[in-house]
Design a protein around this motif. Sequence first.
Motif, PDB file in Angstrom:
ATOM      1  N   LEU A 460     116.973  42.531   4.975  1.00 22.01           N
ATOM      2  CA  LEU A 460     116.992  41.065   4.900  1.00 22.01           C
ATOM      3  C   LEU A 460     117.255  40.459   6.278  1.00 22.01           C
ATOM      4  O   LEU A 460     116.596  39.489   6.682  1.00 22.01           O
ATOM      5  CB  LEU A 460     118.060  40.597   3.906  1.00 22.01           C
ATOM      6  N   LEU A 461     118.210  41.028   6.998  1.00 25.80           N
ATOM      7  CA  LEU A 461     118.513  40.524   8.338  1.00 25.80           C
ATOM      8  C   LEU A 461     117.323  40.704   9.268  1.00 25.80           C
ATOM      9  O   LEU A 461     117.005  39.812  10.069  1.00 25.80           O
ATOM     10  CB  LEU A 461     119.739  41.247   8.886  1.00 25.80           C
ATOM     11  N   ASP A 462     116.650  41.833   9.172  1.00 29.70           N
ATOM     12  CA  ASP A 462     115.464  42.054   9.995  1.00 29.70           C
ATOM     13  C   ASP A 462     114.373  41.056   9.647  1.00 29.70           C
ATOM     14  O   ASP A 462     113.652  40.551  10.528  1.00 29.70           O
ATOM     15  CB  ASP A 462     114.948  43.484   9.800  1.00 29.70           C
ATOM     16  N   GLY A 463     114.248  40.747   8.345  1.00 30.22           N
ATOM     17  CA  GLY A 463     113.240  39.769   7.922  1.00 30.22           C
ATOM     18  C   GLY A 463     113.524  38.382   8.477  1.00 30.22           C
ATOM     19  O   GLY A 463     112.613  37.686   8.930  1.00 30.22           O
ATOM     20  N   VAL A 464     114.806  37.988   8.459  1.00 28.28           N
ATOM     21  CA  VAL A 464     115.169  36.692   9.036  1.00 28.28           C
ATOM     22  C   VAL A 464     114.937  36.705  10.541  1.00 28.28           C
ATOM     23  O   VAL A 464     114.440  35.731  11.124  1.00 28.28           O
ATOM     24  CB  VAL A 464     116.639  36.353   8.707  1.00 28.28           C
ATOM     25  N   SER A 465     115.266  37.811  11.182  1.00 26.35           N
ATOM     26  CA  SER A 465     115.072  37.932  12.626  1.00 26.35           C
ATOM     27  C   SER A 465     113.606  37.739  13.009  1.00 26.35           C
ATOM     28  O   SER A 465     113.288  37.063  13.996  1.00 26.35           O
ATOM     29  CB  SER A 465     115.559  39.299  13.122  1.00 26.35           C
ATOM     30  N   LYS A 466     112.704  38.328  12.227  1.00 24.32           N
ATOM     31  CA  LYS A 466     111.278  38.174  12.512  1.00 24.32           C
ATOM     32  C   LYS A 466     110.823  36.734  12.343  1.00 24.32           C
ATOM     33  O   LYS A 466     109.892  36.281  13.006  1.00 24.32           O
ATOM     34  CB  LYS A 466     110.470  39.106  11.591  1.00 24.32           C
ATOM     35  N   SER A 467     111.499  35.998  11.453  1.00 23.50           N
ATOM     36  CA  SER A 467     111.128  34.597  11.237  1.00 23.50           C
ATOM     37  C   SER A 467     111.403  33.752  12.465  1.00 23.50           C
ATOM     38  O   SER A 467     110.756  32.713  12.670  1.00 23.50           O
ATOM     39  CB  SER A 467     111.907  34.030  10.036  1.00 23.50           C
ATOM     40  N   TYR A 468     112.355  34.173  13.312  1.00 24.35           N
ATOM     41  CA  TYR A 468     112.639  33.432  14.539  1.00 24.35           C
ATOM     42  C   TYR A 468     111.438  33.501  15.497  1.00 24.35           C
ATOM     43  O   TYR A 468     111.293  32.654  16.368  1.00 24.35           O
ATOM     44  CB  TYR A 468     113.870  33.997  15.235  1.00 24.35           C
TER      45      TYR A 468
END
Length: 469
Positions: A460-468
């Motif tokens: 989930l954290l990696d997914g949010v990171s990619k959204s940046y």
Amino acid sequence: MTLDTVREEKAIENLTRRLTDSFADIHTPEDIETAVAAARRQFEGDRVRDYVPILVERMVRQELTPQPEPDDRLARWTRPASTTTPAPEPAAGAGSPFRRFKTRGVALPAGIAGVLVVATIVTVVIVRGGGDVQAQTSGVITVSGVIGSEKRAFFEDPDVKAALAKHGFDVKVDTAGSREIATSVDLSKYDFAFPSSTVAAEKILQPAPGRPTVNGKKYAVFSSPMAIATFQPIVDLLSATGIARQVNGIWYFDVRKYADLAKAGWRWTNIRGNTTYPVNKKILVTTTDPRTSNSAAMFLSIVSYVANHNNVVQSAADEKKVLPLVAPLFVNQGYTDSSSEGPFDDYLSLGMGKSPMVNIYEAQFVDAAVQHKLKAGMVLMYPSPTIQSKHTLVSLNANGEKLGELLSTDTDLQELAARHGFRTADESQFANVVSQNRVPVAKDVIDVADTPTYDTLERLLDGVSKSYR
């Protein structure tokens, strides 16, 4: 600028703010800044900087606090030795050894101020040794660790240092975001790591490419539920939208309704009748950076739970479903701090203009109340649901194990942790602190969500990171 320099500058900035608040009635901010700078100059060239902010604050408080008129003995100290007509005092100035300190109800020559400085230093050295001077020269174990920034005040507390010194420990700490501690900080130079959640602690213990395996133990030293620091005008507006509600004097924040309004793109100006905060900004809770900080990861755990219809995210399908809903809650904030200390300091000093709602640990709000840093109209809300963040120490060697055992079992240290707002195994310790300081907190935090597993939260954290990007 080195990490130590940045840390000292931040500590000096914070203590200057505290002193300005404490002495607002009798000293101007300019006088306080001058006093801080003068005290700090006493330590120019010192290589050991850990205790400089503590010493500076004690010295300045001593200088700024009004005292009774000096007795004859002090007067004799400040007179020339001759019994004839006193020699004129050299003009005060920046380079003069007789520069006067205009505090404490009496003007002291710098030489006498130097005596007070030395006395202060000696006092702190004795406190650091828990009153046992011999412990300064023998039997002291220096233990170093990296901690979440929200625990900095605890480890910098002179009473905590004294309690640790009684057991032969001199603890030195660096701070970093909890996810940074678990993923990128070089732990080989430390005896312990102390992130802000069990999830981060477990990540430290997981084998990772390029990092030595950690065979340490975990110690759940204390805990703190996630909360939101806000202001009464904001609470009143949120009440009108149904996001905020009060139960038995405690405010709660409906995460489901918040997520729905955020998804719809609501701004503060969309709230009907909003005259107290008519700002054309999106309604968002300010968090830290989820790529580095545990407090943001905990908020992600909360909103992903709600987005998954009040179920812990478990599968790839769950992750795919919730990420489009939760990622904007972080990305739309713009720049975010890497650790929880930054946004809460802004909350205390800048008011609601910058960040009307800030995701914090409950302990930060309680600690600020104990230190009289809260201003009128500051309010604590609990997300519904919230998450209990267990601040978990990971030992990296035998000395780290000894410290972890001590912090989690010693009554004095647990009571001091409660004074800094943390909930300990003995519930009465925290209850006494909030009662004595009249802090409105939930006695029992019941509406608590579980965090996803370590691997799921990482995805989930990696997914949010990619959204940046």
